[in-house]
Design a protein around this motif. Structure first.
Motif, PDB file in Angstrom:
ATOM      1  N   LEU A 173       2.471  52.287  60.078  1.00  0.00           N
ATOM      2  CA  LEU A 173       3.575  50.919  59.872  1.00  0.00           C
ATOM      3  C   LEU A 173       5.299  51.266  59.986  1.00  0.00           C
ATOM      4  O   LEU A 173       5.791  50.992  60.420  1.00  0.00           O
ATOM      5  CB  LEU A 173       3.212  49.750  60.371  1.00  0.00           C
ATOM      6  CG  LEU A 173       3.507  48.798  60.882  1.00  0.00           C
ATOM      7  CD1 LEU A 173       4.646  49.187  62.718  1.00  0.00           C
ATOM      8  CD2 LEU A 173       3.075  47.430  60.959  1.00  0.00           C
ATOM      9  N   GLU A 174       5.177  50.949  58.055  1.00  0.00           N
ATOM     10  CA  GLU A 174       6.176  51.308  57.765  1.00  0.00           C
ATOM     11  C   GLU A 174       6.863  52.816  58.035  1.00  0.00           C
ATOM     12  O   GLU A 174       8.303  52.035  58.342  1.00  0.00           O
ATOM     13  CB  GLU A 174       5.881  50.977  55.765  1.00  0.00           C
ATOM     14  CG  GLU A 174       5.562  49.966  55.708  1.00  0.00           C
ATOM     15  CD  GLU A 174       5.337  49.852  54.407  1.00  0.00           C
ATOM     16  OE1 GLU A 174       4.874  48.705  53.721  1.00  0.00           O
ATOM     17  OE2 GLU A 174       4.606  50.685  53.785  1.00  0.00           O
ATOM     18  N   GLY A 219       0.836  64.798  54.041  1.00  0.00           N
ATOM     19  CA  GLY A 219      -0.600  64.907  54.391  1.00  0.00           C
ATOM     20  C   GLY A 219      -1.614  64.259  55.628  1.00  0.00           C
ATOM     21  O   GLY A 219      -0.925  64.168  56.240  1.00  0.00           O
ATOM     22  N   ARG A 220      -1.945  63.325  55.143  1.00  0.00           N
ATOM     23  CA  ARG A 220      -2.479  62.330  56.438  1.00  0.00           C
ATOM     24  C   ARG A 220      -2.255  61.376  57.431  1.00  0.00           C
ATOM     25  O   ARG A 220      -2.418  61.365  57.876  1.00  0.00           O
ATOM     26  CB  ARG A 220      -4.203  61.441  55.853  1.00  0.00           C
ATOM     27  CG  ARG A 220      -4.507  62.639  55.338  1.00  0.00           C
ATOM     28  CD  ARG A 220      -5.971  61.790  54.850  1.00  0.00           C
ATOM     29  NE  ARG A 220      -5.655  60.976  53.770  1.00  0.00           N
ATOM     30  CZ  ARG A 220      -6.316  60.345  52.702  1.00  0.00           C
ATOM     31  NH1 ARG A 220      -7.469  59.834  53.187  1.00  0.00           N
ATOM     32  NH2 ARG A 220      -5.900  59.720  51.791  1.00  0.00           N
ATOM     33  N   VAL A 221      -0.546  60.942  56.629  1.00  0.00           N
ATOM     34  CA  VAL A 221      -0.108  59.866  57.444  1.00  0.00           C
ATOM     35  C   VAL A 221       0.817  59.924  58.387  1.00  0.00           C
ATOM     36  O   VAL A 221       1.405  60.991  58.979  1.00  0.00           O
ATOM     37  CB  VAL A 221       0.815  58.997  56.426  1.00  0.00           C
ATOM     38  CG1 VAL A 221       1.863  57.894  57.267  1.00  0.00           C
ATOM     39  CG2 VAL A 221      -0.663  58.121  55.427  1.00  0.00           C
ATOM     40  N   ASP A 222       0.844  59.830  59.874  1.00  0.00           N
ATOM     41  CA  ASP A 222       1.550  60.415  60.897  1.00  0.00           C
ATOM     42  C   ASP A 222       2.516  59.611  61.290  1.00  0.00           C
ATOM     43  O   ASP A 222       2.332  57.987  61.957  1.00  0.00           O
ATOM     44  CB  ASP A 222       0.070  60.839  62.193  1.00  0.00           C
ATOM     45  CG  ASP A 222       1.199  60.933  63.316  1.00  0.00           C
ATOM     46  OD1 ASP A 222       2.255  61.097  63.373  1.00  0.00           O
ATOM     47  OD2 ASP A 222       0.208  60.829  64.441  1.00  0.00           O
ATOM     48  N   PRO A 223       3.466  59.128  60.930  1.00  0.00           N
ATOM     49  CA  PRO A 223       4.548  58.576  61.836  1.00  0.00           C
ATOM     50  C   PRO A 223       4.802  58.290  62.686  1.00  0.00           C
ATOM     51  O   PRO A 223       6.638  58.649  63.061  1.00  0.00           O
ATOM     52  CB  PRO A 223       6.561  58.869  60.542  1.00  0.00           C
ATOM     53  CG  PRO A 223       5.495  60.288  59.784  1.00  0.00           C
ATOM     54  CD  PRO A 223       4.234  60.636  60.125  1.00  0.00           C
ATOM     55  N   GLY A 224       4.143  57.995  63.772  1.00  0.00           N
ATOM     56  CA  GLY A 224       4.463  58.544  65.325  1.00  0.00           C
ATOM     57  C   GLY A 224       4.616  56.775  65.934  1.00  0.00           C
ATOM     58  O   GLY A 224       5.459  56.202  64.923  1.00  0.00           O
ATOM     59  N   LEU A 225       4.127  56.917  67.083  1.00  0.00           N
ATOM     60  CA  LEU A 225       4.450  55.313  67.473  1.00  0.00           C
ATOM     61  C   LEU A 225       3.722  54.208  67.034  1.00  0.00           C
ATOM     62  O   LEU A 225       2.945  54.667  66.042  1.00  0.00           O
ATOM     63  CB  LEU A 225       4.456  55.433  69.145  1.00  0.00           C
ATOM     64  CG  LEU A 225       5.499  56.749  69.522  1.00  0.00           C
ATOM     65  CD1 LEU A 225       4.699  57.322  71.531  1.00  0.00           C
ATOM     66  CD2 LEU A 225       6.594  56.665  70.146  1.00  0.00           C
ATOM     67  N   MET A 226       4.897  53.275  66.852  1.00  0.00           N
ATOM     68  CA  MET A 226       3.618  51.745  66.740  1.00  0.00           C
ATOM     69  C   MET A 226       2.678  51.752  67.482  1.00  0.00           C
ATOM     70  O   MET A 226       2.669  51.784  68.447  1.00  0.00           O
ATOM     71  CB  MET A 226       4.268  50.645  66.739  1.00  0.00           C
ATOM     72  CG  MET A 226       3.926  50.105  66.029  1.00  0.00           C
ATOM     73  SD  MET A 226       5.943  48.522  65.481  1.00  0.00           S
ATOM     74  CE  MET A 226       6.603  48.704  66.861  1.00  0.00           C
ATOM     75  N   GLU A 227       1.323  51.093  67.204  1.00  0.00           N
ATOM     76  CA  GLU A 227      -0.320  51.071  67.882  1.00  0.00           C
ATOM     77  C   GLU A 227       0.157  49.320  67.431  1.00  0.00           C
ATOM     78  O   GLU A 227      -0.113  49.153  66.548  1.00  0.00           O
ATOM     79  CB  GLU A 227      -1.013  51.530  67.730  1.00  0.00           C
ATOM     80  CG  GLU A 227      -0.383  53.402  67.872  1.00  0.00           C
ATOM     81  CD  GLU A 227      -1.378  54.206  67.696  1.00  0.00           C
ATOM     82  OE1 GLU A 227      -2.474  53.751  67.188  1.00  0.00           O
ATOM     83  OE2 GLU A 227      -1.344  55.345  67.290  1.00  0.00           O
ATOM     84  N   PHE A 228      -0.834  49.654  68.722  1.00  0.00           N
ATOM     85  CA  PHE A 228      -0.819  47.503  68.245  1.00  0.00           C
ATOM     86  C   PHE A 228      -2.660  47.206  67.232  1.00  0.00           C
ATOM     87  O   PHE A 228      -2.339  46.376  66.130  1.00  0.00           O
ATOM     88  CB  PHE A 228      -2.229  47.255  69.233  1.00  0.00           C
ATOM     89  CG  PHE A 228      -1.104  46.688  70.757  1.00  0.00           C
ATOM     90  CD1 PHE A 228       0.130  46.836  70.219  1.00  0.00           C
ATOM     91  CD2 PHE A 228      -1.691  47.203  71.438  1.00  0.00           C
ATOM     92  CE1 PHE A 228       0.583  46.248  71.456  1.00  0.00           C
ATOM     93  CE2 PHE A 228      -0.817  47.597  73.009  1.00  0.00           C
ATOM     94  CZ  PHE A 228       0.308  46.575  72.853  1.00  0.00           C
ATOM     95  N   LYS A 229      -3.065  48.841  67.035  1.00  0.00           N
ATOM     96  CA  LYS A 229      -3.897  48.599  65.617  1.00  0.00           C
ATOM     97  C   LYS A 229      -2.371  48.347  64.005  1.00  0.00           C
ATOM     98  O   LYS A 229      -3.707  47.715  62.974  1.00  0.00           O
ATOM     99  CB  LYS A 229      -4.724  49.766  65.139  1.00  0.00           C
ATOM    100  CG  LYS A 229      -4.033  50.795  65.070  1.00  0.00           C
ATOM    101  CD  LYS A 229      -4.456  52.755  64.683  1.00  0.00           C
ATOM    102  CE  LYS A 229      -3.838  53.767  64.699  1.00  0.00           C
ATOM    103  NZ  LYS A 229      -5.110  54.940  64.550  1.00  0.00           N
ATOM    104  N   HIS A 230      -1.833  48.713  64.288  1.00  0.00           N
ATOM    105  CA  HIS A 230      -1.069  49.140  63.309  1.00  0.00           C
ATOM    106  C   HIS A 230      -0.346  47.452  62.891  1.00  0.00           C
ATOM    107  O   HIS A 230      -0.156  46.768  61.771  1.00  0.00           O
ATOM    108  CB  HIS A 230       0.563  49.577  62.836  1.00  0.00           C
ATOM    109  CG  HIS A 230      -0.126  51.207  63.592  1.00  0.00           C
ATOM    110  ND1 HIS A 230       1.217  51.969  63.891  1.00  0.00           N
ATOM    111  CD2 HIS A 230      -0.411  51.884  62.519  1.00  0.00           C
ATOM    112  CE1 HIS A 230       0.368  53.031  63.666  1.00  0.00           C
ATOM    113  NE2 HIS A 230      -0.876  53.003  63.092  1.00  0.00           N
TER     114      HIS A 230
END
Length: 324
Positions: free
Chosen positions: A63-64, A18-29
């Motif tokens: 993030l996880e 679904g909506r969760v994008d396990p991409g690159l870690m971002e500062f907002k994470h």
């Protein structure tokens, strides 16, 4: 948490539907993780971050997923850090702190508060009041800027500016074409002096004309290292009706002054060189009103960096009459 976005924990990396994008870690994470670590409450952490609670949940899940580990133990009434989360917390804080330092460094560099300025100068420039005063005031105003100074001929400075190997030059320009590709800002116009052996008959007078130097051997620097002073001296002599006989050539202005003390010849130099005290050399003003030489600051055309603007501001603030 809906079944659609529920984290699946097994021996494989965390995966999401679904909506969760396990991409690159971002500062907002990282910001979301730190806020939740400190509050251990999704609602309060979301309020602190100024986002909706579902958005915070998605950022934690993302993030996880990126890390492939669970950072929080959570249920309907309880949120707690896992061992991985506790160890990750100081690293997350350090990462954000370093990112902020990097951001501030970039901003300060863009504002011309940090960085490096390569400055060239002719051999006579430091003996005037202008160059030492301008650089001193600039350092006081912008103490975190690194400056390197190199003694160079005017010609070498102008070429280095055009090629991008120099930022600022203190030059004595001559032919207009010599300064093509750079912008010149005049700092001062100083009188020229004859420098003579102390025992020469002309050395004791209050002034001397260029014509009186006719027939004497001259000590000059080679023309190829700078046309400004060389051409000025040649023009003054031409107007006085003679061409100087160049007996010696020297690259450094201080060397020229020193050689006159040996009695090997005379020369014409900017007033600033009077600050060199050499036994056996005498400086005498020239009577010609047009016997003057310009000291200018040069910078590359189109160089609009803030650090250049700051330096030119220091140049513009210099007042020759106030700094004698």
């Amino acid at each position: 948490m809906t079944e659609k976005t529920m984290i699946q924990y097994d021996r494989k990396p965390l995966s999401f539907a679904g909506r969760v994008d396990p991409g690159l870690m971002e500062f907002k994470h990282l910001k979301a993780f730190i806020a939740l670590s400190e509050d251990l409450h999704f609602g309060r952490a979301a309020v602190r971050l100024g986002i909706a609670q579902p958005q915070l949940s998605l950022q934690i899940q993302s993030l996880e997923a990126v890390l492939g580990v669970r950072l929080f133990e959570r249920s309907r009434r309880h949120v707690a850090l896992t061992d991985a989360g506790r160890l990750f917390l100081p690293e997350a804080r350090a990462t954000l702190a370093q990112a902020e330092r990097a951001r501030q460094t970039a901003l300060r560099a863009a504002r011309g508060e940090l960085g490096r300025l390569d400055i060239g100068f002719t051999g006579s420039a430091p003996f005037s009041n202008a160059m030492p005063h301008i650089i001193s005031q600039f350092r006081k105003r912008w103490p975190d800027l690194e400056m390197t100074l190199r003694e160079m001929s005017t010609s070498d400075q102008l070429q280095a500016l055009v090629e991008g190997n120099l930022d600022i030059g203190f030059v004595r320009p001559g032919e207009p074409g010599e300064a093509e590709g750079v912008i010149l800002q005049m700092v001062l116009q100083e009188p020229l002096f004859a420098v003579l052996p102390a025992d020469h008959p002309l050395a004791d007078g209050p002034s001397v004309s260029v014509a009186a130097l006719a027939g004497l051997p001259f000590i000059m620097h080679p023309r190829h290292i700078g046309t400004g002073l060389y051409d000025k001296v040649m023009n003054l002599c031409a107007v006085a009706g003679f061409r100087p006989r160049v007996a010696l050539e020297a690259h450094q202005m201080s060397t020229i002054v020193g050689l006159t003390a040996t009695g090997l010849g005379v020369s014409i130099v900017p007033e600033a060189m009077r600050r060199i005290h050499v036994d056996g050399a005498r400086f005498v003003p020239l009577v010609e009103t047009d016997a003057t030489m310009v000291l200018s600051v040069a910078h590359r055309k189109g160089d609009a960096r803030a650090v250049i603007r700051h330096f030119l501001g220091a140049v513009a603030a210099y007042r020759p009459d106030e700094n004698k």
